[in-house]
Design a protein around this motif. Structure first.
Motif, mmCIF file in Angstrom:
data_model
loop_
_atom_site.group_PDB
_atom_site.id
_atom_site.type_symbol
_atom_site.label_atom_id
_atom_site.label_comp_id
_atom_site.label_asym_id
_atom_site.label_seq_id
_atom_site.Cartn_x
_atom_site.Cartn_y
_atom_site.Cartn_z
ATOM 1 N N ARG A 35 -35.428 87.250 -66.920
ATOM 2 C CA ARG A 35 -34.227 86.424 -66.843
ATOM 3 C C ARG A 35 -33.437 86.658 -68.124
ATOM 4 N NH1 ARG A 35 -32.403 82.627 -63.419
ATOM 5 N NH2 ARG A 35 -34.270 82.919 -62.180
ATOM 6 N N TYR A 36 -32.169 87.050 -67.978
ATOM 7 C CA TYR A 36 -31.313 87.366 -69.111
ATOM 8 C C TYR A 36 -30.325 86.234 -69.363
ATOM 9 C CZ TYR A 36 -33.019 92.131 -68.573
ATOM 10 O OH TYR A 36 -33.813 93.239 -68.485
ATOM 11 N N ASP A 37 -30.168 85.873 -70.633
ATOM 12 C CA ASP A 37 -29.162 84.887 -71.015
ATOM 13 C C ASP A 37 -27.802 85.571 -70.962
ATOM 14 O OD1 ASP A 37 -31.308 83.594 -73.583
ATOM 15 O OD2 ASP A 37 -31.068 82.913 -71.519
ATOM 16 N N VAL A 38 -26.884 84.992 -70.206
ATOM 17 C CA VAL A 38 -25.542 85.562 -70.030
ATOM 18 C C VAL A 38 -24.520 84.432 -69.976
ATOM 19 C CG1 VAL A 38 -26.366 87.596 -68.767
ATOM 20 C CG2 VAL A 38 -25.696 85.564 -67.501
ATOM 21 N N HIS A 39 -23.272 84.786 -70.098
ATOM 22 C CA HIS A 39 -22.161 83.869 -69.816
ATOM 23 C C HIS A 39 -21.193 84.652 -68.943
ATOM 24 C CE1 HIS A 39 -23.201 80.541 -72.449
ATOM 25 N NE2 HIS A 39 -23.607 81.444 -73.316
ATOM 26 N N LEU A 40 -21.300 84.464 -67.629
ATOM 27 C CA LEU A 40 -20.480 85.208 -66.676
ATOM 28 C C LEU A 40 -19.747 84.247 -65.750
ATOM 29 C CD1 LEU A 40 -23.066 87.932 -65.592
ATOM 30 C CD2 LEU A 40 -21.081 88.262 -67.063
ATOM 31 N N ASP A 41 -18.500 84.566 -65.461
ATOM 32 C CA ASP A 41 -17.751 83.795 -64.482
ATOM 33 C C ASP A 41 -18.239 84.152 -63.088
ATOM 34 O OD1 ASP A 41 -16.142 82.607 -66.419
ATOM 35 O OD2 ASP A 41 -14.699 84.251 -66.359
ATOM 36 N N ALA A 42 -18.240 83.167 -62.194
ATOM 37 C CA ALA A 42 -18.661 83.403 -60.812
ATOM 38 C C ALA A 42 -17.937 82.429 -59.888
ATOM 39 C CB ALA A 42 -20.177 83.232 -60.690
ATOM 40 N N ARG A 43 -17.992 82.743 -58.588
ATOM 41 C CA ARG A 43 -17.440 81.864 -57.548
ATOM 42 C C ARG A 43 -18.560 81.486 -56.602
ATOM 43 N NH1 ARG A 43 -12.870 79.521 -58.304
ATOM 44 N NH2 ARG A 43 -12.551 79.271 -56.098
ATOM 45 N N LEU A 44 -18.723 80.197 -56.395
ATOM 46 C CA LEU A 44 -19.677 79.680 -55.421
ATOM 47 C C LEU A 44 -18.875 79.323 -54.182
ATOM 48 C CD1 LEU A 44 -22.418 77.108 -56.156
ATOM 49 C CD2 LEU A 44 -20.904 76.809 -54.216
ATOM 50 N N THR A 45 -19.240 79.890 -53.030
ATOM 51 C CA THR A 45 -18.468 79.701 -51.807
ATOM 52 C C THR A 45 -19.390 79.355 -50.645
ATOM 53 O OG1 THR A 45 -16.971 81.437 -52.580
ATOM 54 C CG2 THR A 45 -16.745 80.763 -50.296
ATOM 55 N N SER A 46 -19.016 78.301 -49.926
ATOM 56 C CA SER A 46 -19.698 77.950 -48.671
ATOM 57 C C SER A 46 -18.619 77.627 -47.652
ATOM 58 C CB SER A 46 -20.632 76.753 -48.869
ATOM 59 O OG SER A 46 -19.890 75.563 -48.978
ATOM 60 N N ALA A 47 -19.045 77.255 -46.438
ATOM 61 C CA ALA A 47 -18.066 76.885 -45.407
ATOM 62 C C ALA A 47 -17.277 75.645 -45.824
ATOM 63 C CB ALA A 47 -18.786 76.628 -44.085
ATOM 64 N N ALA A 48 -17.881 74.777 -46.642
ATOM 65 C CA ALA A 48 -17.257 73.506 -46.998
ATOM 66 C C ALA A 48 -16.571 73.497 -48.364
ATOM 67 C CB ALA A 48 -18.309 72.394 -46.975
ATOM 68 N N CYS A 49 -16.871 74.462 -49.237
ATOM 69 C CA CYS A 49 -16.330 74.381 -50.598
ATOM 70 C C CYS A 49 -16.238 75.749 -51.261
ATOM 71 C CB CYS A 49 -17.196 73.453 -51.455
ATOM 72 S SG CYS A 49 -18.905 74.021 -51.654
ATOM 73 N N GLU A 50 -15.455 75.795 -52.329
ATOM 74 C CA GLU A 50 -15.372 76.970 -53.193
ATOM 75 C C GLU A 50 -15.095 76.485 -54.602
ATOM 76 O OE1 GLU A 50 -12.790 81.043 -53.833
ATOM 77 O OE2 GLU A 50 -12.951 80.185 -51.829
ATOM 78 N N PHE A 51 -15.920 76.939 -55.576
ATOM 79 C CA PHE A 51 -15.795 76.480 -56.949
ATOM 80 C C PHE A 51 -15.982 77.639 -57.922
ATOM 81 C CE2 PHE A 51 -17.608 72.786 -54.711
ATOM 82 C CZ PHE A 51 -16.621 71.849 -54.978
#
Length: 128
Positions: A35-51
């Protein structure tokens, strides 16, 4: 205290560094992948939400996400997608939640997890 993306660096890899400035992996017992320590932007997407979320640490098998308490309440337990800058679109599920973080397991086969692990190690060894 909630995660504030304005106070965090964007897309930096390898928070943990060795003396010769290589990214440092953290090994946790009972894990298949480092497991690597990182700071990365990401998008969490489901049928009900996106963040928009921040990936705190990452391995071939999953990730730890920094999120707000509002997002924690919205994150589905079952399958959703996580798109990580530089690593692509990965189907996943929630494995645990706390007040401001959640762990996700990637729902891909072992070969894909191994490929992701190798890609991660390569990017962290040579972030440019």
């Amino acid at each position: 205290m909630d995660f504030d993306p304005a106070k965090e660096p964007t897309n930096t890899l390898g928070v943990g560094k060795t003396n010769d400035n290589r990214a440092e992996a953290t090994w946790y017992p009972n894990r298949q992948f480092e497991r690597y320590d990182v700071h990365l932007d990401a998008r969490l997407t489901s049928a009900a939400c996106e963040f928009s979320v921040r990936v705190r640490n990452l391995s071939g098998g999953g990730a730890c996400l920094d999120v707000t308490s509002f997002i924690i309440a919205q994150v589905p337990e079952n399958a959703f997608a996580l798109t990580i800058d530089g690593f692509g679109h990965l189907p996943c599920r929630t494995s645990w939640k706390s007040a401001n973080q959640c762990g996700v397991e990637f729902l891909v086969n072992h070969t894909k997890k191994s490929e992701l692990d190798a890609q991660l190690a390569k990017k962290l060894a040579n972030p440019n």
